[in-house]
Design an enzyme around this catalytic site. Sequence first.
Site, PDB file in Angstrom:
ATOM      1  N   THR A 135       0.812  -1.214   0.000  1.00  0.00           N
ATOM      2  CA  THR A 135       0.000   0.000   0.000  1.00  0.00           C
ATOM      3  C   THR A 135       0.848   1.267   0.000  1.00  0.00           C
ATOM      4  O   THR A 135       1.993   1.255   0.481  1.00  0.00           O
ATOM      5  CB  THR A 135      -0.914  -0.008   1.248  1.00  0.00           C
ATOM      6  OG1 THR A 135      -1.507   1.275   1.412  1.00  0.00           O
ATOM      7  CG2 THR A 135      -0.131  -0.314   2.523  1.00  0.00           C
ATOM      8  N   ASP A 136       0.250   2.359  -0.481  1.00  0.00           N
ATOM      9  CA  ASP A 136       0.932   3.662  -0.406  1.00  0.00           C
ATOM     10  C   ASP A 136       1.032   4.157   1.042  1.00  0.00           C
ATOM     11  O   ASP A 136       1.792   5.086   1.335  1.00  0.00           O
ATOM     12  CB  ASP A 136       0.220   4.709  -1.281  1.00  0.00           C
ATOM     13  CG  ASP A 136      -1.259   4.910  -0.964  1.00  0.00           C
ATOM     14  OD1 ASP A 136      -1.775   4.272  -0.032  1.00  0.00           O
ATOM     15  OD2 ASP A 136      -1.904   5.721  -1.670  1.00  0.00           O
ATOM     16  N   GLU A 137       0.237   3.543   1.943  1.00  0.00           N
ATOM     17  CA  GLU A 137       0.209   4.043   3.328  1.00  0.00           C
ATOM     18  C   GLU A 137       1.535   3.834   4.047  1.00  0.00           C
ATOM     19  O   GLU A 137       1.776   4.457   5.082  1.00  0.00           O
ATOM     20  CB  GLU A 137      -0.940   3.388   4.110  1.00  0.00           C
ATOM     21  CG  GLU A 137      -2.252   3.587   3.387  1.00  0.00           C
ATOM     22  CD  GLU A 137      -3.497   3.316   4.205  1.00  0.00           C
ATOM     23  OE1 GLU A 137      -3.435   3.371   5.437  1.00  0.00           O
ATOM     24  OE2 GLU A 137      -4.539   3.055   3.576  1.00  0.00           O
ATOM     25  N   TYR A 161      -1.902  -0.547  10.868  1.00  0.00           N
ATOM     26  CA  TYR A 161      -2.039  -1.236   9.576  1.00  0.00           C
ATOM     27  C   TYR A 161      -0.846  -0.919   8.674  1.00  0.00           C
ATOM     28  O   TYR A 161      -0.174  -1.824   8.153  1.00  0.00           O
ATOM     29  CB  TYR A 161      -3.348  -0.817   8.880  1.00  0.00           C
ATOM     30  CG  TYR A 161      -3.372  -1.133   7.397  1.00  0.00           C
ATOM     31  CD1 TYR A 161      -3.352  -2.458   6.944  1.00  0.00           C
ATOM     32  CD2 TYR A 161      -3.390  -0.113   6.437  1.00  0.00           C
ATOM     33  CE1 TYR A 161      -3.353  -2.746   5.577  1.00  0.00           C
ATOM     34  CE2 TYR A 161      -3.395  -0.396   5.079  1.00  0.00           C
ATOM     35  CZ  TYR A 161      -3.376  -1.714   4.650  1.00  0.00           C
ATOM     36  OH  TYR A 161      -3.376  -2.009   3.304  1.00  0.00           O
ATOM     37  N   LYS A 165       2.167  -3.387   7.208  1.00  0.00           N
ATOM     38  CA  LYS A 165       2.449  -3.590   5.776  1.00  0.00           C
ATOM     39  C   LYS A 165       3.895  -3.189   5.459  1.00  0.00           C
ATOM     40  O   LYS A 165       4.568  -3.852   4.671  1.00  0.00           O
ATOM     41  CB  LYS A 165       1.472  -2.774   4.913  1.00  0.00           C
ATOM     42  CG  LYS A 165       0.036  -3.241   4.935  1.00  0.00           C
ATOM     43  CD  LYS A 165      -0.177  -4.634   4.381  1.00  0.00           C
ATOM     44  CE  LYS A 165      -0.013  -4.733   2.897  1.00  0.00           C
ATOM     45  NZ  LYS A 165      -0.397  -6.069   2.379  1.00  0.00           N
TER      46      LYS A 165
HETATM   47  P1  NAD Z   1      -9.675  -7.551   2.006  1.00  0.00           P
HETATM   48  O1  NAD Z   1      -9.668  -7.204   3.460  1.00  0.00           O
HETATM   49  O2  NAD Z   1     -10.896  -7.278   1.199  1.00  0.00           O
HETATM   50  O3  NAD Z   1      -9.327  -9.109   1.811  1.00  0.00           O
HETATM   51  C1  NAD Z   1      -8.334  -9.752   2.539  1.00  0.00           C
HETATM   52  C2  NAD Z   1      -8.457 -11.244   2.278  1.00  0.00           C
HETATM   53  O4  NAD Z   1      -7.408 -11.923   2.995  1.00  0.00           O
HETATM   54  C3  NAD Z   1      -9.774 -11.840   2.768  1.00  0.00           C
HETATM   55  O5  NAD Z   1     -10.302 -12.718   1.786  1.00  0.00           O
HETATM   56  C4  NAD Z   1      -9.375 -12.633   4.024  1.00  0.00           C
HETATM   57  O6  NAD Z   1     -10.217 -13.746   4.279  1.00  0.00           O
HETATM   58  C5  NAD Z   1      -7.961 -13.045   3.661  1.00  0.00           C
HETATM   59  N1  NAD Z   1      -7.128 -13.318   4.860  1.00  0.00           N
HETATM   60  C6  NAD Z   1      -6.982 -12.518   5.953  1.00  0.00           C
HETATM   61  N2  NAD Z   1      -6.151 -13.118   6.833  1.00  0.00           N
HETATM   62  C7  NAD Z   1      -5.753 -14.292   6.276  1.00  0.00           C
HETATM   63  C8  NAD Z   1      -4.877 -15.337   6.685  1.00  0.00           C
HETATM   64  N3  NAD Z   1      -4.251 -15.291   7.875  1.00  0.00           N
HETATM   65  N4  NAD Z   1      -4.689 -16.378   5.869  1.00  0.00           N
HETATM   66  C9  NAD Z   1      -5.321 -16.438   4.665  1.00  0.00           C
HETATM   67  N5  NAD Z   1      -6.173 -15.489   4.236  1.00  0.00           N
HETATM   68  C10 NAD Z   1      -6.374 -14.425   5.028  1.00  0.00           C
HETATM   69  O7  NAD Z   1      -8.410  -6.799   1.401  1.00  0.00           O
HETATM   70  P2  NAD Z   1      -8.248  -6.060   0.006  1.00  0.00           P
HETATM   71  O8  NAD Z   1      -8.821  -4.716   0.093  1.00  0.00           O
HETATM   72  O9  NAD Z   1      -8.667  -6.983  -1.080  1.00  0.00           O
HETATM   73  O10 NAD Z   1      -6.656  -5.874  -0.023  1.00  0.00           O
HETATM   74  C11 NAD Z   1      -5.815  -6.885  -0.578  1.00  0.00           C
HETATM   75  C12 NAD Z   1      -4.373  -6.475  -0.406  1.00  0.00           C
HETATM   76  O11 NAD Z   1      -4.158  -5.205  -1.013  1.00  0.00           O
HETATM   77  C13 NAD Z   1      -3.960  -6.300   1.063  1.00  0.00           C
HETATM   78  O12 NAD Z   1      -2.669  -6.816   1.219  1.00  0.00           O
HETATM   79  C14 NAD Z   1      -3.970  -4.794   1.276  1.00  0.00           C
HETATM   80  O13 NAD Z   1      -3.028  -4.411   2.261  1.00  0.00           O
HETATM   81  C15 NAD Z   1      -3.579  -4.297  -0.095  1.00  0.00           C
HETATM   82  N6  NAD Z   1      -4.095  -2.956  -0.426  1.00  0.00           N
HETATM   83  C16 NAD Z   1      -5.441  -2.703  -0.443  1.00  0.00           C
HETATM   84  C17 NAD Z   1      -5.911  -1.438  -0.804  1.00  0.00           C
HETATM   85  C18 NAD Z   1      -7.376  -1.139  -0.876  1.00  0.00           C
HETATM   86  O14 NAD Z   1      -7.737  -0.016  -1.239  1.00  0.00           O
HETATM   87  N7  NAD Z   1      -8.269  -2.070  -0.600  1.00  0.00           N
HETATM   88  C19 NAD Z   1      -4.999  -0.426  -1.093  1.00  0.00           C
HETATM   89  C20 NAD Z   1      -3.631  -0.714  -1.039  1.00  0.00           C
HETATM   90  C21 NAD Z   1      -3.190  -1.993  -0.729  1.00  0.00           C
HETATM   91  P1  TYD Z   2     -10.720   4.033   3.910  1.00  0.00           P
HETATM   92  O1  TYD Z   2     -11.668   3.625   2.831  1.00  0.00           O
HETATM   93  O2  TYD Z   2     -10.857   3.368   5.234  1.00  0.00           O
HETATM   94  O3  TYD Z   2      -9.244   3.865   3.333  1.00  0.00           O
HETATM   95  P2  TYD Z   2      -7.819   4.324   3.966  1.00  0.00           P
HETATM   96  O4  TYD Z   2      -7.986   4.809   5.334  1.00  0.00           O
HETATM   97  O5  TYD Z   2      -7.050   3.050   3.902  1.00  0.00           O
HETATM   98  O6  TYD Z   2      -7.311   5.376   3.045  1.00  0.00           O
HETATM   99  O7  TYD Z   2     -10.839   5.597   4.143  1.00  0.00           O
HETATM  100  C1  TYD Z   2     -10.593   6.522   3.097  1.00  0.00           C
HETATM  101  C2  TYD Z   2     -10.766   7.939   3.646  1.00  0.00           C
HETATM  102  O8  TYD Z   2     -12.136   8.124   4.004  1.00  0.00           O
HETATM  103  C3  TYD Z   2      -9.970   8.215   4.919  1.00  0.00           C
HETATM  104  O9  TYD Z   2      -9.523   9.567   4.895  1.00  0.00           O
HETATM  105  C4  TYD Z   2     -10.976   8.052   6.042  1.00  0.00           C
HETATM  106  C5  TYD Z   2     -12.284   8.476   5.383  1.00  0.00           C
HETATM  107  N1  TYD Z   2     -13.483   7.777   5.868  1.00  0.00           N
HETATM  108  C6  TYD Z   2     -14.606   8.533   6.249  1.00  0.00           C
HETATM  109  O10 TYD Z   2     -14.593   9.783   6.200  1.00  0.00           O
HETATM  110  N2  TYD Z   2     -15.717   7.864   6.672  1.00  0.00           N
HETATM  111  C7  TYD Z   2     -15.760   6.495   6.749  1.00  0.00           C
HETATM  112  O11 TYD Z   2     -16.805   5.935   7.186  1.00  0.00           O
HETATM  113  C8  TYD Z   2     -14.608   5.737   6.349  1.00  0.00           C
HETATM  114  C9  TYD Z   2     -14.610   4.234   6.421  1.00  0.00           C
HETATM  115  C10 TYD Z   2     -13.504   6.420   5.903  1.00  0.00           C
END
Ligand code: NAD
Ligand code: TYD
Length: 373
Positions: A135-137, A161, A165
């Site tokens: 992630t960019d975070e 989080y 990561k």
């Molecule tokens: P998500 O939370 O929707 O899905 C996570 C999946 O991992 C789920 O299916 C869960 O059952 C599985 N999981 C969790 N713990 C596990 C374990 N111990 N063993 C096996 N499976 C397990 O997540 P996402 O949004 O699809 O994100 C996927 C990846 O991308 C993550 O690594 C996250 O850090 C990264 N990422 C996500 C975003 C975003 O915007 N969603 C942005 C940047 C990076």
């Molecule tokens: P989120 O979707 O949780 O992603 P991340 O924190 O990983 O960037 O949140 C995106 C932005 O939206 C973040 O600035 C927090 C804000 N946010 C709200 O304002 N209300 C909400 O209910 C949630 C979940 C997030």
Amino acid sequence: MSTLHSNLLVTGGAGFIGANFVRAHLAHDPTARVVILDALTYAGNLGNLEGIDAERCTFVRGDIRDTPLVCDLLRQHQLRALVHFAAESHVDRSILGPDLFIETNIVGTHSLLKATRLVWLEEEAGAHRFHHVSTDEVYGSLELRDAAFTESSPVRPNSPYAASKAASDHLVRAYHETFGLDAVITNCSNNYGPYQLPEKLVPLLIVNCLLGERLPVYGDGLHVRDWLHVQDHCNAILLALRKGVAGETYNIGGENERTSLEILRLVVSAIDHAFERDASLATKYPQCPAAAGRSCAELVAFVRDRPGADRRYALDITKARRELGYCPHAIAGPKFEAAFRDTVRWYMANDSWWKSVMDGHYREWVALNYNNR
Ligand code: NAD
Ligand code: TYD
């Protein structure tokens, strides 16, 4: 595509991005096969995989921390490439309970590294690829005037989080440098699109509008994120699998910086307009203010911000453009808004999906998160 990158172990393949990736990979490569390893935590749902050809996709319920299981899967299915999505992924949850983030994101990633080192480097050396999705975070927060993060920006995670990561990224890099594991990392920005659990901003706003529930805006709503369509993210991973250089990191962004309030306005206007055009929506979603001819904007509720909230994330994607040929399609301006409206339409049309994933446990957690503010 070569067999190396065709047949993949996909961890977290029943989650939001993982499930979209499995669909994209199988569609992109007709010879591809996938083994999904997913623990089906609250975030994983088999419904996300509905319609995928079971002949080409084997699902295994299991934990990435189970190193012997991972070794067995690599051997049994003769897999030499892995895409690692499995993680605890929600910042709010990491604030309320960081332990699981350390377990899954750090210990879990290390378990995969140990398994791949054993099977791919020690038992049967040869071509392989470990693709780590991050992630960019990990880079921390930017001020509005700052230049976007590059791959050489310092790592300064602010939430548990992000720190977990960042630690996993370091481990992946260390296994490359120390043991010669062929590993690539992509750090992406905030994804949006189908199958995202409605605890993240975009689907939460859509579902709450439709159900007539409050739209929680954290702080002043002016936090900036770079919004990336999940399809663009999946395409970037497919490119990195083929063209990414071992040991390298690539930033994957959408070049779409928007505040939370801008995202909220897009959701509200898409839903208000949809109800104006389609009278049947009022019957389907009677609690939505738009069903009574009012705007969903009336549901907005400003709530206390996250402690340590990051103000802005933005990614410089020059390296991925140049070295991978990556180009986000839902790029800024009208194209982004069209892709965003498509996403809103997907949630309006797929209420059976989101109703099924919002079980009792999920609702309890959302209430806890909201009441905590
Ligand atoms: P998500 O939370 O929707 O899905 C996570 C999946 O991992 C789920 O299916 C869960 O059952 C599985 N999981 C969790 N713990 C596990 C374990 N111990 N063993 C096996 N499976 C397990 O997540 P996402 O949004 O699809 O994100 C996927 C990846 O991308 C993550 O690594 C996250 O850090 C990264 N990422 C996500 C975003 C975003 O915007 N969603 C942005 C940047 C990076
Ligand atoms: P989120 O979707 O949780 O992603 P991340 O924190 O990983 O960037 O949140 C995106 C932005 O939206 C973040 O600035 C927090 C804000 N946010 C709200 O304002 N209300 C909400 O209910 C949630 C979940 C997030």
